[in-house]
Design an enzyme around this catalytic site. Sequence first.
Site, PDB file in Angstrom:
ATOM      1  N   LYS A  75       0.914  -1.610  -0.104  1.00  0.00           N
ATOM      2  CA  LYS A  75      -0.530  -0.424  -0.081  1.00  0.00           C
ATOM      3  C   LYS A  75       1.247   1.332   0.202  1.00  0.00           C
ATOM      4  CE  LYS A  75      -3.854  -1.834   2.218  1.00  0.00           C
ATOM      5  NZ  LYS A  75      -4.354  -2.817   3.173  1.00  0.00           N
ATOM      6  N   GLN A  99      -5.162  -1.970   9.182  1.00  0.00           N
ATOM      7  CA  GLN A  99      -5.084  -3.477   8.746  1.00  0.00           C
ATOM      8  C   GLN A  99      -5.731  -4.147   9.954  1.00  0.00           C
ATOM      9  OE1 GLN A  99      -3.719  -3.690   5.969  1.00  0.00           O
ATOM     10  NE2 GLN A  99      -4.197  -6.153   6.127  1.00  0.00           N
ATOM     11  N   ASP A 124     -11.326   2.411   3.348  1.00  0.00           N
ATOM     12  CA  ASP A 124     -11.772   0.408   3.576  1.00  0.00           C
ATOM     13  C   ASP A 124     -13.095  -0.232   3.176  1.00  0.00           C
ATOM     14  OD1 ASP A 124      -9.687  -1.611   3.851  1.00  0.00           O
ATOM     15  OD2 ASP A 124      -9.661  -1.282   5.132  1.00  0.00           O
TER      16      ASP A 124
HETATM   17  N1  GUN Z   1      -7.282  -7.504   5.709  1.00  0.00           N
HETATM   18  C1  GUN Z   1      -7.514  -7.861   4.331  1.00  0.00           C
HETATM   19  N2  GUN Z   1      -8.161  -7.449   4.005  1.00  0.00           N
HETATM   20  C2  GUN Z   1      -7.769  -6.330   4.407  1.00  0.00           C
HETATM   21  C3  GUN Z   1      -8.038  -5.189   4.015  1.00  0.00           C
HETATM   22  O1  GUN Z   1      -9.200  -5.260   2.649  1.00  0.00           O
HETATM   23  N3  GUN Z   1      -8.596  -3.672   4.393  1.00  0.00           N
HETATM   24  C4  GUN Z   1      -8.014  -4.238   5.515  1.00  0.00           C
HETATM   25  N4  GUN Z   1      -8.724  -3.002   6.226  1.00  0.00           N
HETATM   26  N5  GUN Z   1      -6.962  -5.052   6.116  1.00  0.00           N
HETATM   27  C5  GUN Z   1      -7.429  -6.493   5.946  1.00  0.00           C
END
Ligand code: GUN
Length: 285
Positions: free
Chosen positions: A53, A97, A120
């Site tokens: 990211k 996350q 998200d």
């Molecule tokens: N963990 C696995 N996929 C995601 C996601 O799309 N967003 C977040 N914040 N955590 C994750």
Amino acid sequence: MTASIINGKEIAAKKRMEIAEEVNRIKNLGVTPGLAVILVGDNPASQTYVKNKEKACQELGMNSVLIKMPEEISEESLLSKIAELNNDPSIHGILVQLPLPKHIEEKKVIESISPFKDVDGFHPINIGRMMTGQDAFLPCTPYGIMVLLEETDISIAGKHVVVVGRSNIVGKPVGQLFLNKDATVTYCHSKTKDLKIHTNQADILIAAVGIPNFIKAEHVKDGAVVIDVGINRNEAGKLCGDVDFAEVSEKAGYITPVPKGVGPMTITMLMYNTLKSAAQSLNRN
Ligand code: GUN
């Protein structure tokens, strides 16, 4: 039939070029999109996602801030960090996350993120807005799937979409996005009886179960569009999806590979959401 491969890497690259142009445009208006990513603990998969990211932000000319917190951090400290970011005008997107350590209540954390910065698309306000067809931050993987189909000129209205898996992150919202586009949607999950009967009806089949090579040729109708959301390791430790690619690609009309299918779209849509949030902040001022 041998399936056409939907190249997610290529489609993601095209979308990222468009996003980079738009980032430049709003930078000239005085705003640089900024994403804050909070990582609690040292889950190796999470560390990789978070690194990707940050890299994507750099490539697109966005700012990114990584906030690492130890596994033992209190829920209170995490919530107070989020409150700080909610009030920071240089931050347009906040991503915590997942998964979080067990002593922290995920729901509470998600609900503490400002819906205006919830890139998200996990906040109940954004989920509700999505369900009622209002403008919302759409969750990144489901949104990425919709863009893959759009870029491949696959029509959706009137199609039967079967979603296997009902997670809050992928299964549930992706079905909703297809419904919003006038598809007929069936959800299947671990308690579904005779899965094949349902999946064989699918014009578009979404596999989001998290079990390596779970979907076989017998589950798929000739010529169907098969979207594989799985990121698993097989017994040999090799990356593989939820779909048995070797078998299913002989029967489907279109298929996404793993890797280079849905995966690259997820971060691309996160970048898109962060850009959108930054652009919206311009209009609010
Ligand atoms: N963990 C696995 N996929 C995601 C996601 O799309 N967003 C977040 N914040 N955590 C994750």
